[in-house]
Design a protein around this motif. Structure first.
Motif, PDB file in Angstrom:
ATOM      1  N   GLU A   1       0.874  -1.174   0.000  1.00 35.74           N
ATOM      2  CA  GLU A   1       0.000   0.000   0.000  1.00 35.74           C
ATOM      3  C   GLU A   1       0.912   1.225   0.000  1.00 35.74           C
ATOM      4  OE1 GLU A   1      -3.018   1.747   3.200  1.00 35.74           O
ATOM      5  OE2 GLU A   1      -3.612  -0.238   2.450  1.00 35.74           O
ATOM      6  N   GLY A   2       1.137   1.790  -1.181  1.00 32.49           N
ATOM      7  CA  GLY A   2       2.096   2.881  -1.306  1.00 32.49           C
ATOM      8  C   GLY A   2       3.491   2.352  -1.039  1.00 32.49           C
ATOM      9  N   LEU A   3       4.188   2.957  -0.086  1.00 32.96           N
ATOM     10  CA  LEU A   3       5.540   2.525   0.263  1.00 32.96           C
ATOM     11  C   LEU A   3       5.553   1.448   1.334  1.00 32.96           C
ATOM     12  CD1 LEU A   3       7.335   5.992   0.345  1.00 32.96           C
ATOM     13  CD2 LEU A   3       7.374   4.286  -1.482  1.00 32.96           C
ATOM     14  N   GLU A   4       4.436   1.207   1.958  1.00 34.45           N
ATOM     15  CA  GLU A   4       4.368   0.232   3.047  1.00 34.45           C
ATOM     16  C   GLU A   4       3.871  -1.123   2.559  1.00 34.45           C
ATOM     17  OE1 GLU A   4       3.412   1.900   7.187  1.00 34.45           O
ATOM     18  OE2 GLU A   4       2.025   2.910   5.800  1.00 34.45           O
TER      19      GLU A   4
END
Length: 96
Positions: free
Chosen positions: A73-76
């Protein structure tokens, strides 16, 4: 009827799962994911009080054996337990 080779593969797969789970940090990670649901490395680091790089190494071992999966989720990346056998084992060990 299963052949000796089929039997051996069956037991090797189960033994590999037990080997990966036999490390205390990995066992703690999997138990935590089952208790708290999907989580990211930062949350695990706060709980375990060990470096993020160490947690990432353990997550990699768990992911390589198909015990957990990651969802980006995005960078995570958020991890969750995916292996039904592991879910049963953890439930028996900690939640009964």
């Amino acid at each position: 009827m299963l052949t000796y080779k089929d039997n051996l593969v069956y037991f090797e797969e189960k033994a590999d799962i037990l080997k990966v789970l036999s490390h205390p940090v990995r066992l703690c990670i999997v138990k935590g994911l089952m208790e708290n649901g999907e989580n990211n490395v930062m949350s695990m680091q706060n709980c375990l009080s060990i470096p993020q790089s160490t947690i990432s190494q353990h997550l990699s071992a768990l992911r390589n054996k198909g015990i957990i999966r990651g969802r980006r989720e995005g960078l995570e990346v958020f991890y969750s337990v995916q292996n039904p056998l592991v879910k049963k084992l953890i439930h028996l060990m900690f939640f009964e």
